[in-house]
Scaffold this active site. Structure first.
Site, PDB file in Angstrom:
ATOM      1  N   PHE A   1       0.847  -1.196   0.000  1.00 42.80           N
ATOM      2  CA  PHE A   1       0.000   0.000   0.000  1.00 42.80           C
ATOM      3  C   PHE A   1       0.886   1.251   0.000  1.00 42.80           C
ATOM      4  O   PHE A   1       1.911   1.287   0.670  1.00 42.80           O
ATOM      5  CB  PHE A   1      -0.897  -0.044   1.245  1.00 42.80           C
TER       6      PHE A   1
ATOM      7  N   ASP B   1       1.014  -5.124   8.266  1.00 43.15           N
ATOM      8  CA  ASP B   1      -0.126  -4.251   8.044  1.00 43.15           C
ATOM      9  C   ASP B   1      -1.348  -5.145   7.845  1.00 43.15           C
ATOM     10  O   ASP B   1      -1.405  -5.919   6.879  1.00 43.15           O
ATOM     11  CB  ASP B   1       0.138  -3.370   6.812  1.00 43.15           C
TER      12      ASP B   1
ATOM     13  N   TYR C   1     -11.746   1.119  10.032  1.00 43.30           N
ATOM     14  CA  TYR C   1     -12.919   1.590   9.276  1.00 43.30           C
ATOM     15  C   TYR C   1     -13.258   0.679   8.103  1.00 43.30           C
ATOM     16  O   TYR C   1     -14.210   0.938   7.388  1.00 43.30           O
ATOM     17  CB  TYR C   1     -12.718   3.039   8.796  1.00 43.30           C
ATOM     18  N   LYS C   2     -12.470  -0.390   7.883  1.00 43.92           N
ATOM     19  CA  LYS C   2     -12.748  -1.310   6.774  1.00 43.92           C
ATOM     20  C   LYS C   2     -13.635  -2.443   7.293  1.00 43.92           C
ATOM     21  O   LYS C   2     -14.833  -2.238   7.478  1.00 43.92           O
ATOM     22  CB  LYS C   2     -11.432  -1.785   6.171  1.00 43.92           C
TER      23      LYS C   2
ATOM     24  N   ARG D   1     -12.239  -3.306  -8.031  1.00 46.07           N
ATOM     25  CA  ARG D   1     -12.171  -4.102  -6.810  1.00 46.07           C
ATOM     26  C   ARG D   1     -13.555  -4.344  -6.259  1.00 46.07           C
ATOM     27  O   ARG D   1     -14.325  -3.413  -6.063  1.00 46.07           O
ATOM     28  CB  ARG D   1     -11.359  -3.353  -5.750  1.00 46.07           C
TER      29      ARG D   1
HETATM   30  C1  LIG Z   1      -6.519   1.323   4.002  1.00 46.00           C
HETATM   31  C2  LIG Z   1      -5.073   1.019   4.215  1.00 46.00           C
HETATM   32  C3  LIG Z   1      -4.234   1.916   4.877  1.00 46.00           C
HETATM   33  C4  LIG Z   1      -4.772   3.250   5.303  1.00 46.00           C
HETATM   34  O1  LIG Z   1      -3.958   4.000   6.126  1.00 46.00           O
HETATM   35  P1  LIG Z   1      -4.580   5.316   6.771  1.00 46.00           P
HETATM   36  O2  LIG Z   1      -3.513   5.882   7.596  1.00 46.00           O
HETATM   37  O3  LIG Z   1      -5.811   4.905   7.529  1.00 46.00           O
HETATM   38  O4  LIG Z   1      -4.986   6.233   5.654  1.00 46.00           O
HETATM   39  C5  LIG Z   1      -2.926   1.535   5.101  1.00 46.00           C
HETATM   40  N1  LIG Z   1      -2.458   0.320   4.674  1.00 46.00           N
HETATM   41  C6  LIG Z   1      -3.250  -0.553   4.020  1.00 46.00           C
HETATM   42  C7  LIG Z   1      -2.713  -1.874   3.580  1.00 46.00           C
HETATM   43  C8  LIG Z   1      -4.579  -0.230   3.754  1.00 46.00           C
HETATM   44  O5  LIG Z   1      -5.354  -1.085   3.096  1.00 46.00           O
END
Ligand SMILES: *Cc1c(COP(=O)(O)O)cnc(C)c1O
Length: 399
Positions: free
Chosen positions: A119, A196, A221-222, A370
C-alpha cells in the site's frame, strides 16, 4: 452456476444500516457499513457520558478506552492476549511509530525490506524512515496479481535487514500472505517484522501471539466498521513492550501523564505507544463490530468470506467470458483475502458509471475493479446483481 444458499449468517445483514436497500455495496473493504446499534451508542455517549460526566469521563473510562477496546479486539480478532493492542492514531502514523521503534531496536543493521506493490502509505513511510535514519530500502518486486512469497522474501533478507514491512492481504490483488512462514523467514535473518493488517482484520482469522508476530497495525474503518477516519490499532508483542520505544514522545504515553514532569519517560506496556489525547468519539463504533464478530466467530466470518469471493469469481468467469476481463486475484481461496479484483482497461470508466447507478465497487490503477465483500453485510444475491450491472455497463462502453 447456481447461487449458494444465503446460509446461517444471512440474518446478520439486518444488523447493518442500509443493507436492505437496492444499492449494491462492493466497497466494505474500504469503508464498512455502519451497524444499526452504532447510532444509539453515539447518541447515548453524547447525552450520558460526554454531556453528563463531562471531564470526569477521562478518569472514569476514557483514559483506559484505547487499551480496553484494544484488548477486546485482541481477543476477538487478532489472537492477542491482553495488554498488547491499543487504539490510537491513523494507520499511517502508527506505521511511522512502529517502524522507528523497530529499526532503533536493530542497531547496526542498515536495510528495511518492503515490496513494490505494498500500500502506498507503507512504502512512503518506509522511505521517510529510511532517509531519517540513514537506512536503505530493499525492494521486493512482486507479481501484481499475487504478492510476496517465501522464496521472494528469502532472497531479500539477510544480516543487514533491520525490519521487514508487509501487508497480510494485498490491497490490490487480495493475495493472502503466508504470515507465519514469512515471519519465520524474517526472524531467521535476525530481523523484526511489521505486519499491516488493514485488509485482514475482521475478515481473515489471526493468531498474532501464536504466530510470533513482533508488530502489527491495521485500520478499523474497513472490516471493523468503525466509520470514516476511525482510529487504527497497533499490536506490540509482549516481549517487546518494555524494550521498544517510539519517537512521538507525548504526555499520554509517558509514565505518569498527570505528573507533568520535566522530561519524558515511557510508560510500561502498550500505553507507551500512545502519544496525545486519544480520539474517544472516533473509537466508539468499533466496539459494535467487535461485539458482532464475537457473536459470530472469526472462523464463520472467514467461511462466508471465502464463499462470497469464490462465488464472485465463478459469476465473473461466466458473465465476462470473451470480454477481456482478467481475474487479478488468486483463484485458490487459501491464497485470497476478502476481495476480488477484475482487470480490464476500461474499469475506471466502468466504476464511474456504476457509482451513478448505486452499484459501488472501487477502482485501483491500472485497470482494477475491486469487489470488496464484507462477509456479514453482503449477500450472494447482491454479488450476482452487482456483477450483472457491471457487465451491462462494460458492454455499453465497448459497444
Ligand atoms: C486502508 C489502508 C491503509 C490506510 O492508512 P490510513 O492511515 O488509515 O490512511 C494503510 N495500509 C493498508 C494496507 C490499507 O489497506
Amino acid at each position: 452456476m447456481t447461487r449458494p444458499e444465503e446460509g446461517p449468517l444471512a440474518s446478520y445483514r439486518d444488523r447493518f444500516v442500509g443493507a436492505d436497500s437496492p444499492l449494491v455495496y462492493f466497497d466494505g473493504n474500504s469503508l464498512g457499513r455502519p451497524l444499526k446499534v452504532t447510532g444509539p451508542r453515539l447518541a447515548r455517549f453524547v447525552e450520558e457520558e460526554w454531556g453528563g460526566r463531562l471531564i470526569r469521563g477521562w478518569d472514569e473510562r476514557w483514559f483506559d478506552l484505547p487499551r480496553t477496546i484494544g484488548d477486546e479486539l485482541g481477543r476477538v480478532v487478532l489472537g492477542a492476549a491482553p495488554g498488547q493492542a491499543a487504539i490510537g492514531d491513523s494507520t499511517t502514523v502508527l506505521l511511522y511509530k512502529l517502524m522507528r521503534a523497530a529499526v532503533a531496536a536493530r542497531p547496526g543493521r542498515t536495510e528495511i525490506v518492503v515490496d513494490r506493490d505494498n500500500f502506498p502509505t507503507d512504502r512512503y513511510v518506509a522511505d521517510g524512515v529510511a532517509r531519517e535514519c540513514g537506512l536503505t530500502l530493499r525492494w521486493i518486486d512482486v507479481d501484481r496479481a499475487a504478492g510476496v512469497t517465501a522464496s521472494l522474501l528469502e532472497s531479500a533478507v539477510g544480516p543487514d535487514t533491520a525490519l521487514v514491512v508487509l501487508s497480510h492481504v494485498a490491497y490490490r490483488s487480495a493475495w493472502l500472505a503466508d504470515l507465519p512462514e514469512l515471519t519465520r523467514i524474517a526472524h531467521d535473518a535476525g530481523a523484526l517484522v511489521l505486519w499491516d493488517l488493514c485488509h485482514s482484520a475482521g475478515s481473515v482469522p489471526l493468531a498474532l501471539d501464536d504466530w510470533g508476530v513482533d508488530l502489527a497495525v491495521g485500520c478499523t474503518y474497513k472490516y471493523l466498521n468503525g466509520g470514516p477516519g476511525s482510529p487504527a490499532f497497533c499490536y506490540v508483542a509482549r516481549h517487546h513492550l518494555d524494550s521498544l520505544t517510539q519517537p512521538i514522545q507525548g504526555w499520554m504515553g509517558a509514565v505518569d501523564p498527570f505528573l507533568m514532569g520535566p522530561t519524558y519517560a515511557p510508560a510500561a506496556g502498550i500505553r507507551r505507544f500512545l502519544s496525545g489525547t486519544p480520539p474517544i468519539v472516533g473509537m466508539l463504533a468499533v466496539q459494535d463490530m467487535v461485539e458482532l464478530i464475537d457473536e459470530v466467530g472469526m472462523a464463520a466470518v472467514r467461511e462466508k468470506s471465502v464463499a462470497l469471493t469464490s462465488y464472485a469469481i465463478e459469476v465473473a468467469d461466466e458473465l465476462f467470458a470473451g470480454r477481456g476481463v482478467v481475474v487479478a486475484s488468486p483463484r485458490d481461496p487459501a491464497l485470497r483475502g476478502g476481495h476480488v479484483t477484475l482487470d480490464h482497461p476500461l474499469m475506471r470508466e466502468v466504476t464511474a458509471a456504476l457509482w451513478e447507478q448505486d452499484v459501488i465497487p472501487d477502482y485501483r490503477d491500472p485497470g482494477g475493479l475491486r469487489i470488496g465483500l464484507s462477509p456479514l453485510s453482503t449477500s450472494f444475491e447482491e454479488v450476482e446483481r452487482g456483477l450483472e450491472r457491471t457487465r451491462e455497463v462494460l458492454d455499453g462502453l465497448t459497444g
